[in-house]
Design an enzyme around this catalytic site. Structure first.
Site, short mmCIF file in Angstrom:
data_model
loop_
_atom_site.label_atom_id
_atom_site.label_comp_id
_atom_site.label_asym_id
_atom_site.label_seq_id
_atom_site.Cartn_x
_atom_site.Cartn_y
_atom_site.Cartn_z
N VAL A 71 0.82 -1.20 0.00
CA VAL A 71 0.00 0.00 0.00
C VAL A 71 0.86 1.26 0.00
O VAL A 71 0.60 2.22 -0.73
CB VAL A 71 -0.97 0.00 1.21
N LYS A 112 -7.54 -1.85 9.51
CA LYS A 112 -8.86 -2.20 10.04
C LYS A 112 -8.78 -2.76 11.45
O LYS A 112 -9.67 -2.56 12.26
CB LYS A 112 -9.57 -3.21 9.14
N GLU A 169 -10.97 5.55 5.33
CA GLU A 169 -11.66 5.00 4.16
C GLU A 169 -11.00 3.70 3.68
O GLU A 169 -11.67 2.75 3.30
CB GLU A 169 -11.64 6.04 3.02
N VAL A 178 -11.74 -0.31 4.98
CA VAL A 178 -12.83 -1.20 4.56
C VAL A 178 -12.95 -1.20 3.04
O VAL A 178 -13.12 -0.15 2.41
CB VAL A 178 -14.18 -0.76 5.17
N GLY A 186 -10.96 -1.51 0.52
CA GLY A 186 -9.91 -0.95 -0.34
C GLY A 186 -10.33 0.28 -1.11
O GLY A 186 -10.62 1.33 -0.53
N ILE A 246 -13.00 0.92 -2.84
CA ILE A 246 -14.43 1.25 -2.88
C ILE A 246 -14.74 2.27 -1.79
O ILE A 246 -14.52 2.00 -0.62
CB ILE A 246 -15.30 -0.01 -2.65
N GLY A 253 -0.15 -14.89 -4.70
CA GLY A 253 -0.09 -13.68 -3.88
C GLY A 253 -1.46 -13.16 -3.47
O GLY A 253 -1.58 -12.08 -2.90
N GLU A 276 -2.11 -14.76 2.00
CA GLU A 276 -0.89 -14.62 2.77
C GLU A 276 -0.30 -16.01 3.07
O GLU A 276 -1.03 -17.00 3.09
CB GLU A 276 -1.19 -13.95 4.12
N LYS A 280 -13.67 -5.39 9.48
CA LYS A 280 -14.27 -4.44 8.54
C LYS A 280 -15.76 -4.25 8.82
O LYS A 280 -16.27 -3.14 8.77
CB LYS A 280 -14.07 -4.94 7.10
#
Lengths: 430, 430
Positions: free
Chosen positions: A15, A106, A130, A133, A135, A137, A188, A191, A206
């Site tokens: 990220v 989260k 934001e 939860v 990603g 959206i 990928g 995990e 979430k």
């Protein structure tokens, strides 16, 4: 008239790299439109010397949190380390030093929201989440900024991409859970330790966040029922299809009057439900509001760029809102507290799959037990004949969770019942 | 510490009644959460004496715009009269008297945005228009407040519920356009004069607004290609199905570099495209951003309560943003203007349905003409044999609009071509 905003990033994994790339690629346009020059001043990493997927100017990487939280130039800190320790401590430190925090985390939000938001409020800075939860959206913003005119009474979401990938692959290719999981790990999508996804902890965090803002009521993770997907077999999926259902790991939240139910579990939904069209690692959230009716948001729930999109959007919002950050108000934590009830004995339909001995009277006996517990049967599939053991599948009408469980426990005692193979909840959406 | 906000409503039809009902039903919660007491002070109607679907306190209805625009108590005016006259004049008057305006009026926004926003800016008040596109779906807010980190390069939307209802009914029931339209009018899904919907003016206004904010470029309605659904037959739909397509009236906007194409027309999309699952009067908007990837919003595009939800949400946002209202910046109207090109010669696939004489060599001759114009063919259906006239359907690979038109004009000249039945654009979404 443009203003430079200095930002500290906590983490440079997936990220963090996405955020850095977006600011690099779209920074000029954000500057043009918003009058904001968003500059990454420092990035906290474990190993400053390690080679990175993006070119980072010298002096930006640091392994000391103080270089960020104590830096008076930095006004916004974005965190995507995940987990509670040390994220909670770092976020608190940043807030106390008057830095607005934007987080994708989260778990820390679900567990420590109250504390984090209180400290943000005391210091007059913002807390934005934001990205925590679904990603990319923008469901948090949608609920907080676009549906305020509504009483929301239902949310049903596919908010974990890993499990959705696994379930849709199992369903489309008829391959077993462990097989598909191994593939997902190789690609990928899952995990190395997949527990948080497949045991639905991730979706539980979430849903705790999402239902809290939708119902304006703090829904703690202890109030969210959680059940993962490890027990789902290709047989379950195939019998479900035959009955017109698709399987999804659904996060469900419903409010009726003062009663709230929140639960995450594998769920059969009708094949023509909009959520049944959500495949692979896509996410979607279905919301019902009293004014807006049915609304659905669909998109990428994870990934460097989609999650980065949410983070950068929050950074821009934080700049716009300076001096006017808003904090959540929860009915059950305010002075005029409403007496919310968290209901664990919800009503839903159930799919019950048994293996029974193939002899006369079994169906009648079992149907009788369902009846005794007030569970009424919508459909039955009985397969095969003249074998020692045969599958017997029931779908019930709406029944109370406890009544169903008691009925199944009673059924399991019967000498003619070989095994209770599975019990899966069904949401027909009515 | 709660604050009373006095509101004037322009209109008490469908949407006005929805807004009034929402404030009545959810006003207490909005007060609790937002600290805002939203009070409807005056409502402009044509006939004060007429009986209404809701109970309105005495003295609130008025037939004089001055009672609203000249009332110093009123700080927000919400307009849903539709059309340009007198809405434009009333909105301007309200803005000049320092009242923030919230509107559901796509036509006045599409035609007079620049003027309205300039006057709003000069008077330090806001102009809000979430309800003008896709009713209850918060797509304006999503693009403006949640996707700012993205370069948006594609929008495909079903943003007119009436035509979607008609096309899905024609498709599901095999009934002719005029039949279904008459039904829709009887059920209130279509207006007595259905022109604005079926000739796609409504969708054109909405696409003009949506693409302007997505591309940060003023897209005037003159730059939007418009084609309605009156020429679509059940035969077209059935041949489309056979080829794996569903028909929708799509509003499409694409940006590549400095080239923008915006068009509203009946379109074939693959049956497994998320937009193909959008049926009846539902709306949906599919957006692609460089960071967020594919995102879709789905919900009710019209109706008293969904549109009311968007209006009340805008009213709350306007209160939050007081003194900080933001205005749109368009690249092609700013000083540092970019040289945007509006491209009418877009590339897409095409479905071409002909009736030809049933004799040897027709297919080869027509295929040759397509080739001459650089149009390459992806698939062909030839039906029937040993009849005088037979249907012949082509789907092309991507081709330029003009090349295709020239090819079809040339094909039509052939003595063996009885009729060009229809040409329908195809978006395979690749």
């Amino acid at each position: 008239m443009a203003e430079e905003i200095k930002i500290g990033l906590l983490g440079l994994g997936n990220v963090g790299t996405g955020v850095y790339k977006i600011l690099l690629e779209n920074g000029r346009e954000i500057f043009h439109r918003e009058g904001l020059e968003l500059k990454v001043e420092k990035i906290l990493v474990k190993n400053v010397g390690r080679k990175r997927a993006v070119n980072i100017e010298q002096g930006i990487l640091t392994d000391s949190i103080d270089d960020i939280t104590d830096n008076p130039e930095i006004s916004i800190v974005a965190e995507f380390m995940g987990g509670v320790d040390p994220a909670r401590e770092y976020i608190l430190k940043a807030l106390k030093n008057k830095k607005t925090v934007v987080t994708a985390n989260k778990e820390v939000m679900a567990k420590h929201w109250h504390e984090l938001e209180r400290v943000a409020g005391e210091n007059g800075v913002g807390l934005y989440y934001e990205a925590s939860v679904a990603g990319g959206i923008p469901v948090i913003n949608c609920v907080r900024e676009s549906l305020q005119a509504n009483k929301i009474d239902k949310i049903m979401g596919i908010i974990n991409g890993t499990t959705n990938y696994i379930l849709t692959k199992m369903s489309d290719d008829g391959r077993a859970f462990n097989d598909v999981l191994a593939d997902a790990q190789r690609l990928g999508y899952a995990e190395p330790d997949p527990t948080a996804d497949i045991e639905a902890y991730d979706a539980m965090y979430k849903l705790s966040i999402l239902s809290s803002i939708a119902f304006h009521t703090r829904v703690h993770i202890d109030n969210v029922y959680r059940e993962g997907i490890t027990g789902i077999t290709v047989d379950d999926i195939n019998y479900g299809k035959e009955l017109g259902y698709a399987i999804r790991l659904l996060a469900i939240a419903k409010k009726r009057g003062k009663a709230i139910e929140t639960r995450v579990h594998p769920t059969f939904i009708p094949l023509n439900h909009p959520l049944a069209a959500v495949k692979d690692s896509f996410n979607a959230v279905f919301i019902n509001g009293d004014a807006v009716g049915d609304l659905m948001l669909y998109g990428r729930g994870a990934g460097d760029m989609p999650t980065g999109s949410a983070i950068v959007s929050d950074i821009i919002a934080a700049c716009r809102n300076r001096g006017r950050h808003r904090y959540s108000t929860f009915y059950n934590e305010s002075v005029a507290s409403e007496d919310i009830v968290f209901d664990n004995n919800w009503e839903t339909e159930f799919f019950v799959r048994l293996t029974v001995e193939d002899r006369p009277g079994v169906l009648a006996r079992i149907a009788g037990i369902f009846g005794k517990y007030g569970v009424s049967i919508a459909s039955v599939i009985q397969k095969g004949h003249n074998m020692k053991e045969v599958p017997l599948i029931f779908v019930t009408h709406k029944a109370k969770e406890l009544s169903l469980k008691n009925a199944v426990a009673d059924i399991a005692l019967g000498a003619d019942v070989v095994r209770v193979e599975n019990v899966i909840r069904v949401e027909s959406g009515t």
